[in-house]
Design a protein around this motif. Structure first.
Motif, short mmCIF file in Angstrom:
data_model
loop_
_atom_site.label_atom_id
_atom_site.label_comp_id
_atom_site.label_asym_id
_atom_site.label_seq_id
_atom_site.Cartn_x
_atom_site.Cartn_y
_atom_site.Cartn_z
N GLN A 99 -8.03 -1.93 4.80
CA GLN A 99 -6.85 -1.26 5.37
C GLN A 99 -5.94 -0.72 4.27
O GLN A 99 -5.79 -1.32 3.21
CB GLN A 99 -6.07 -2.22 6.27
CG GLN A 99 -4.92 -1.54 7.03
CD GLN A 99 -4.36 -2.39 8.15
OE1 GLN A 99 -4.97 -3.39 8.57
NE2 GLN A 99 -3.20 -2.01 8.66
N PHE A 100 -5.32 0.41 4.56
CA PHE A 100 -4.41 1.06 3.63
C PHE A 100 -2.99 0.58 3.89
O PHE A 100 -2.47 0.70 5.00
CB PHE A 100 -4.48 2.58 3.81
CG PHE A 100 -3.64 3.37 2.85
CD1 PHE A 100 -4.20 3.94 1.72
CD2 PHE A 100 -2.28 3.56 3.07
CE1 PHE A 100 -3.44 4.69 0.83
CE2 PHE A 100 -1.51 4.30 2.19
CZ PHE A 100 -2.09 4.86 1.06
N LEU A 101 -2.34 0.04 2.84
CA LEU A 101 -0.94 -0.37 2.92
C LEU A 101 -0.19 0.33 1.80
O LEU A 101 -0.54 0.18 0.63
CB LEU A 101 -0.80 -1.89 2.76
CG LEU A 101 -1.64 -2.79 3.67
CD1 LEU A 101 -1.43 -4.26 3.31
CD2 LEU A 101 -1.30 -2.55 5.13
N GLY A 102 0.84 1.09 2.13
CA GLY A 102 1.54 1.83 1.10
C GLY A 102 3.02 1.93 1.34
O GLY A 102 3.59 1.19 2.16
N THR A 103 3.65 2.86 0.62
CA THR A 103 5.09 3.10 0.75
C THR A 103 5.31 4.59 1.01
O THR A 103 5.37 5.03 2.15
CB THR A 103 5.85 2.63 -0.50
OG1 THR A 103 5.29 3.24 -1.68
CG2 THR A 103 5.77 1.11 -0.65
N ALA A 104 5.36 5.39 -0.06
CA ALA A 104 5.61 6.84 0.09
C ALA A 104 4.33 7.67 0.06
O ALA A 104 4.40 8.89 -0.02
CB ALA A 104 6.55 7.31 -1.02
N GLU A 105 3.18 7.02 0.12
CA GLU A 105 1.92 7.75 -0.09
C GLU A 105 1.61 8.75 1.02
O GLU A 105 0.79 9.65 0.83
CB GLU A 105 0.76 6.75 -0.25
CG GLU A 105 0.76 6.03 -1.58
CD GLU A 105 1.95 5.09 -1.73
OE1 GLU A 105 2.50 5.02 -2.85
OE2 GLU A 105 2.35 4.45 -0.73
N THR A 106 2.23 8.60 2.18
CA THR A 106 2.05 9.58 3.26
C THR A 106 3.31 10.45 3.38
O THR A 106 3.70 10.88 4.47
CB THR A 106 1.75 8.89 4.60
OG1 THR A 106 2.83 7.98 4.92
CG2 THR A 106 0.44 8.11 4.54
#
Length: 392
Positions: free
Chosen positions: A250-257
């Motif tokens: 799973q993808f967990l990020g902050t500003a990546e989208t």
């Protein structure tokens, strides 16, 4: 009689001179230096700072606290602390700015701390996200976010989803190291394991080898941080093209989208999960006003964390101008800013009096398609968070 008339004339001249001086002081233009990349691969930050800052002033009738505002823009190009220090020194000494704003990259912000401290020039950080920046000068105020602030609630959420093994993959500089440290400390405290910590060079454009390591790690998720722009786009594309989602990572990020690049990611981005302080799709009257004002100022501008950081940064500068009566008094301005609370396009916010960092809601966001457009849909509000990196 002549003596009386002469005295009256002198008094009138003094009064007239005083009135003229007062009128000139009231009409004094406030100079604001905006420092950021206006050229090169990160030039969109500069354009968004400009649209956000000028858009805010336009909604106030073109003046702040009755004063004309003159923006002076300076181009850092990218992470370049030496050049940034030179540019800021010129803004302070030659251009005699009253306030500074902008700063995308942590090294650039760090480099100017001695200058603003010595000159007592308030500097509002629109983006740079390493916690320690505001510790370097009492004249820093931040209206963006920090990685500790948005990462701690993400780590807590991951643990609640029964994730046990996670890889961290971050850009190897200040904010990335903050992101890695924040996630690992919170996630392991809650019983999780970070099976590998990957640090990627800031100049890299080939993320394939890194995502292959993530895929082979046996982790249930990858938590990542990269600076906005080409690195974000490159990493997310590599994640999708290498089949990590299908492999159960799973993808967990902050500003990546980030909204600036979101449409470029295509439908493969649907379902990507981030924890962040703002979404262009945030549903509130304040955000609607912001989005409309931004488009009016620059039809090409997007509502994202950079433009909202500049918008709120100008709100803070507005209130500092009010508090000082438009006079140059850095200490009085900063004292006033420490007590600010307002309704931002992102939600209710305030400046922490101790850290001079913004306290704000952090939202769990998932990419969805609405009306043919990809959006960061806020699916959960984690509530107000401080900068956990400074709360040590």
């Amino acid at each position: 009689m002549n003596l009386t008339r002469r005295a009256l004339s002198c008094a009138l001249l003094v009064a007239t001179g005083f009135s003229l001086a007062t009128a000139q002081a009231q009409a004094q233009t406030i100079k604001v230096g905006i420092v950021g990349p206006f050229s090169g691969p990160f030039a969109h930050y500069g354009a968004l700072f400009k649209a956000g800052a000028e858009g805010y002033v336009a909604t106030q009738g073109g003046k702040l606290a009755g004063r004309d505002i003159e923006f002076i823009y300076r181009d850092t190009g990218g992470p370049n602390p030496g050049q940034t220090k030179t540019l800021v020194q010129e803004l302070i000494v030659k251009d005699k700015v009253d306030y500074l704003g902008g700063f995308v990259f942590t090294p650039n912000a760090m480099a100017v701390a001695p200058l603003i401290q010595q000159s007592k020039t308030p500097a509002v950080i629109f983006n740079a996200a390493t916690s320690a920046i505001t510790d370097k000068s009492e004249y820093f105020i931040r209206t963006s976010y920090t990685l500790w602030q948005v990462t701690v609630p993400m780590a807590q959420w991951a643990a609640k989803q029964n994730m046990k093994k996670v890889v961290t993959a971050v850009t190897d500089y200040g904010p990335g190291i903050d992101a890695e440290t924040a996630f690992k400390s919170e996630f392991t405290k809650l019983g999780g394991t970070v099976v590998e910590s990957i640090r990627m060079p800031i100049a890299t454009t080939d993320f394939g080898p890194f995502v292959q390591r993530i895929k082979a790690s046996g982790a249930q998720a990858v938590y990542t941080f990269l600076p906005g722009g080409p690195p974000n786009l490159g990493f997310v594309k590599a994640y999708n093209e290498n089949g990590l989602a299908k492999a159960g990572v799973q993808f967990l990020g902050t500003a990546e989208t980030d909204e600036f690049d979101l449409q470029k990611l295509g439908d493969a981005a649907i379902g990507l999960t981030t924890a962040f302080h703002y979404s262009g799709a945030h549903d509130s009257p304040a955000n609607k006003q912001f989005v409309e004002a931004l488009k009016k100022q620059d039809p090409n501008a997007v509502a994202n964390y950079a433009s909202v950081g500049a918008w709120d940064g100008m709100y803070v500068i507005h209130k500092m101008i009010e508090a000082t009566g438009g006079q140059k008094d850095g200490l009085k301005a900063i004292t006033a800013a420490r007590a600010l609370k307002w309704e931002s396009p992102r939600g209710p916010v305030r400046i922490d009096a101790k850290t001079r960092h913004i306290v704000q809601n952090v939202y769990l966001r998932k990419v969805e398609k609405v009306g043919g457009q990809l959006v960061n849909k806020e699916v959960q509000n984690f509530g107000a968070h401080i900068d956990h990196g400074l709360d040590k």
